[in-house]
Design a protein around this motif. Structure first.
Motif, PDB file in Angstrom:
ATOM      1  N   GLN A 187       0.825  -1.211   0.000  1.00 19.82           N
ATOM      2  CA  GLN A 187       0.000   0.000   0.000  1.00 19.82           C
ATOM      3  C   GLN A 187       0.859   1.260   0.000  1.00 19.82           C
ATOM      4  OE1 GLN A 187      -3.009  -0.219   3.121  1.00 19.82           O
ATOM      5  NE2 GLN A 187      -3.326  -2.393   2.686  1.00 19.82           N
ATOM      6  N   GLU A 188       1.980   1.215   0.715  1.00 18.10           N
ATOM      7  CA  GLU A 188       2.884   2.369   0.727  1.00 18.10           C
ATOM      8  C   GLU A 188       3.515   2.584  -0.645  1.00 18.10           C
ATOM      9  OE1 GLU A 188       3.318   4.625   3.181  1.00 18.10           O
ATOM     10  OE2 GLU A 188       1.637   3.522   4.073  1.00 18.10           O
ATOM     11  N   ILE A 189       3.872   1.496  -1.305  1.00 19.05           N
ATOM     12  CA  ILE A 189       4.425   1.595  -2.660  1.00 19.05           C
ATOM     13  C   ILE A 189       3.384   2.194  -3.602  1.00 19.05           C
ATOM     14  CG2 ILE A 189       5.227   0.235  -4.643  1.00 19.05           C
ATOM     15  CD1 ILE A 189       6.452  -1.733  -2.609  1.00 19.05           C
ATOM     16  N   HIS A 190       2.158   1.742  -3.457  1.00 19.75           N
ATOM     17  CA  HIS A 190       1.070   2.240  -4.301  1.00 19.75           C
ATOM     18  C   HIS A 190       0.868   3.740  -4.100  1.00 19.75           C
ATOM     19  CE1 HIS A 190      -3.232   2.723  -5.560  1.00 19.75           C
ATOM     20  NE2 HIS A 190      -2.775   2.002  -6.570  1.00 19.75           N
ATOM     21  N   LYS A 191       0.922   4.181  -2.855  1.00 23.02           N
ATOM     22  CA  LYS A 191       0.751   5.612  -2.561  1.00 23.02           C
ATOM     23  C   LYS A 191       1.855   6.444  -3.204  1.00 23.02           C
ATOM     24  CE  LYS A 191      -1.606   4.991   1.896  1.00 23.02           C
ATOM     25  NZ  LYS A 191      -1.455   5.105   3.372  1.00 23.02           N
ATOM     26  N   LYS A 192       3.081   5.945  -3.133  1.00 24.88           N
ATOM     27  CA  LYS A 192       4.189   6.708  -3.722  1.00 24.88           C
ATOM     28  C   LYS A 192       4.069   6.758  -5.243  1.00 24.88           C
ATOM     29  CE  LYS A 192       8.003   7.463  -1.707  1.00 24.88           C
ATOM     30  NZ  LYS A 192       9.319   7.442  -1.013  1.00 24.88           N
ATOM     31  N   LEU A 193       3.620   5.679  -5.850  1.00 29.69           N
ATOM     32  CA  LEU A 193       3.410   5.681  -7.298  1.00 29.69           C
ATOM     33  C   LEU A 193       2.281   6.630  -7.687  1.00 29.69           C
ATOM     34  CD1 LEU A 193       3.819   1.876  -8.092  1.00 29.69           C
ATOM     35  CD2 LEU A 193       5.291   3.722  -8.927  1.00 29.69           C
ATOM     36  N   GLN A 194       1.244   6.690  -6.879  1.00 30.26           N
ATOM     37  CA  GLN A 194       0.158   7.637  -7.140  1.00 30.26           C
ATOM     38  C   GLN A 194       0.667   9.074  -7.072  1.00 30.26           C
ATOM     39  OE1 GLN A 194      -2.760   6.216  -4.190  1.00 30.26           O
ATOM     40  NE2 GLN A 194      -4.162   5.800  -5.883  1.00 30.26           N
ATOM     41  N   ARG A 195       1.505   9.347  -6.091  1.00 26.12           N
ATOM     42  CA  ARG A 195       2.094  10.681  -5.974  1.00 26.12           C
ATOM     43  C   ARG A 195       2.958  10.995  -7.188  1.00 26.12           C
ATOM     44  NH1 ARG A 195       5.507  10.794  -0.861  1.00 26.12           N
ATOM     45  NH2 ARG A 195       6.023  12.872  -1.662  1.00 26.12           N
ATOM     46  N   ALA A 196       3.705  10.011  -7.652  1.00 29.85           N
ATOM     47  CA  ALA A 196       4.559  10.221  -8.825  1.00 29.85           C
ATOM     48  C   ALA A 196       3.721  10.514 -10.065  1.00 29.85           C
ATOM     49  CB  ALA A 196       5.440   8.994  -9.052  1.00 29.85           C
ATOM     50  N   ARG A 197       2.619   9.811 -10.204  1.00 28.28           N
ATOM     51  CA  ARG A 197       1.750  10.040 -11.364  1.00 28.28           C
ATOM     52  C   ARG A 197       1.127  11.435 -11.313  1.00 28.28           C
ATOM     53  NH1 ARG A 197      -3.677   6.579 -11.984  1.00 28.28           N
ATOM     54  NH2 ARG A 197      -4.051   7.782 -10.082  1.00 28.28           N
ATOM     55  N   ALA A 198       0.798  11.882 -10.107  1.00 27.46           N
ATOM     56  CA  ALA A 198       0.099  13.162  -9.953  1.00 27.46           C
ATOM     57  C   ALA A 198       1.040  14.364  -9.906  1.00 27.46           C
ATOM     58  CB  ALA A 198      -0.744  13.126  -8.675  1.00 27.46           C
ATOM     59  N   SER A 199       2.345  14.123  -9.815  1.00 27.95           N
ATOM     60  CA  SER A 199       3.301  15.226  -9.618  1.00 27.95           C
ATOM     61  C   SER A 199       4.405  15.184 -10.669  1.00 27.95           C
ATOM     62  CB  SER A 199       3.920  15.140  -8.219  1.00 27.95           C
ATOM     63  OG  SER A 199       2.938  15.010  -7.224  1.00 27.95           O
ATOM     64  N   PRO A 200       4.139  15.713 -11.863  1.00 30.41           N
ATOM     65  CA  PRO A 200       5.145  15.653 -12.935  1.00 30.41           C
ATOM     66  C   PRO A 200       6.503  16.228 -12.540  1.00 30.41           C
ATOM     67  CG  PRO A 200       3.036  16.379 -13.801  1.00 30.41           C
ATOM     68  CD  PRO A 200       2.888  16.353 -12.311  1.00 30.41           C
ATOM     69  N   LEU A 201       6.500  17.305 -11.763  1.00 32.27           N
ATOM     70  CA  LEU A 201       7.771  17.943 -11.405  1.00 32.27           C
ATOM     71  C   LEU A 201       8.573  17.108 -10.409  1.00 32.27           C
ATOM     72  CD1 LEU A 201       6.674  21.698 -11.119  1.00 32.27           C
ATOM     73  CD2 LEU A 201       7.825  20.548 -13.023  1.00 32.27           C
ATOM     74  N   GLN A 202       7.883  16.333  -9.600  1.00 31.19           N
ATOM     75  CA  GLN A 202       8.560  15.505  -8.597  1.00 31.19           C
ATOM     76  C   GLN A 202       8.685  14.049  -9.025  1.00 31.19           C
ATOM     77  OE1 GLN A 202       5.771  16.730  -5.273  1.00 31.19           O
ATOM     78  NE2 GLN A 202       7.713  16.866  -4.178  1.00 31.19           N
ATOM     79  N   ARG A 203       8.184  13.739 -10.187  1.00 28.86           N
ATOM     80  CA  ARG A 203       8.037  12.340 -10.603  1.00 28.86           C
ATOM     81  C   ARG A 203       9.352  11.571 -10.566  1.00 28.86           C
ATOM     82  NH1 ARG A 203       4.628  12.382 -15.619  1.00 28.86           N
ATOM     83  NH2 ARG A 203       2.988  12.692 -14.059  1.00 28.86           N
ATOM     84  N   ARG A 204      10.379  12.137 -11.162  1.00 28.17           N
ATOM     85  CA  ARG A 204      11.648  11.414 -11.223  1.00 28.17           C
ATOM     86  C   ARG A 204      12.200  11.150  -9.827  1.00 28.17           C
ATOM     87  NH1 ARG A 204      17.108  11.310 -11.477  1.00 28.17           N
ATOM     88  NH2 ARG A 204      18.049  10.210 -13.250  1.00 28.17           N
ATOM     89  N   ASN A 205      12.153  12.168  -8.971  1.00 32.06           N
ATOM     90  CA  ASN A 205      12.678  12.005  -7.617  1.00 32.06           C
ATOM     91  C   ASN A 205      11.884  10.974  -6.821  1.00 32.06           C
ATOM     92  OD1 ASN A 205      14.711  13.854  -8.023  1.00 32.06           O
ATOM     93  ND2 ASN A 205      13.589  15.570  -7.127  1.00 32.06           N
ATOM     94  N   LEU A 206      10.560  10.996  -6.987  1.00 33.87           N
ATOM     95  CA  LEU A 206       9.722  10.038  -6.263  1.00 33.87           C
ATOM     96  C   LEU A 206       9.991   8.611  -6.720  1.00 33.87           C
ATOM     97  CD1 LEU A 206       6.369  12.049  -6.203  1.00 33.87           C
ATOM     98  CD2 LEU A 206       7.719  11.382  -4.195  1.00 33.87           C
TER      99      LEU A 206
END
Length: 235
Positions: free
Chosen positions: A20-39
């Motif tokens: 679930q934690e991995i899923h949350k981080k992937l969701q954040r990456a999808r929703a945050s283009p500027l932070q995507r690479r870092n996430l």
């Protein structure tokens, strides 16, 4: 051909929470283009981490999982080792993560994460769509190439268990190898040829060469041994 052992309820609950934690981080990456690479880079680092003592006690409760050292593998037990097993036993729990990785396919570190988490799933869970198999197997080879280079650059063996699985449980097991398209089989064998000395699995070399898939350039290049030497010398 070894099968992944089933985890205990306690281990399953822990790995479900981790998923679930991995899923949350992937969701954040999808929703945050500027932070995507870092996430995605952070997530890759997270799943590649060595399992700490507290987590090890939960994960290895009742000796559910064979650790790399117990299996004769050099290197630490990492979170990706146990998650890869978990997604074989509970593929439905990995599907939401897989869906997000596919949406982030072209991003840096997406293939790294896929190869670590889903390398066993690809060969041990039934998949019938040939187009999907080609996409996933290509991502596996790409991601595995990237993580093996990280090991070389850092002079570590953190991803030794991934290499060993691809060598001993896929390349040397025809029924698993044939699950992926022929081109992916060729790419996998070329990949393994490049890193076999680094991961010190030359004892498998004779069997490995016997399993080499047919190459369209074989007439010009030569035997599997010739192709192996070419790949090795190109490093």
């Amino acid at each position: 051909m070894s099968m992944t052992p089933a985890p205990s309820p306690r281990t399953s609950a822990y790995l479900s929470a981790l998923t679930q934690e991995i899923h949350k981080k992937l969701q954040r990456a999808r929703a945050s283009p500027l932070q995507r690479r870092n996430l995605l880079q952070e997530l890759f680092a997270d799943v590649a981490l060595e399992v700490d003592d507290r987590a090890r006690d939960i994960i290895l409760n009742g000796k559910d999982i064979i650790t790399p050292s117990e299996d004769g593998i050099e290197g630490p037990l990492c979170f990706y080792d146990v998650l890869a097993d978990y997604f074989v036993w509970a593929p439905e729990n990995g599907n939401p993560i897989l869906d997000l990785i596919v949406q982030l396919w072209s991003q840096s570190f997406a293939s790294h994460i896929f190869s670590l988490l889903f390398h066993k799933w690809l060969f041990e869970v039934q998949l019938d769509n040939s187009e999907v198999l080609l996409r996933y197997s290509s991502a596996l080879v790409q991601g595995a190439t990237n993580v093996f280079w990280i090991d070389i650059q850092t002079n570590t063996r953190r991803f030794q268990s991934l290499f060993r699985y691809l060598m001993e449980e896929v390349a040397l097991v025809p029924e698993r190898l044939k699950k992926i398209p022929l081109q992916a089989q060729r790419d996998l064998f070329l990949l393994l040829s490049r890193f076999i000395l680094f991961y010190n699995l030359v004892d498998n070399l004779e069997s490995f060469l016997k399993q080499f898939p047919d190459f369209p350039t074989a007439f010009f290049v030569g035997s599997p041994a010739d192709i192996f030497v070419i790949e090795l010398s190109d490093q």
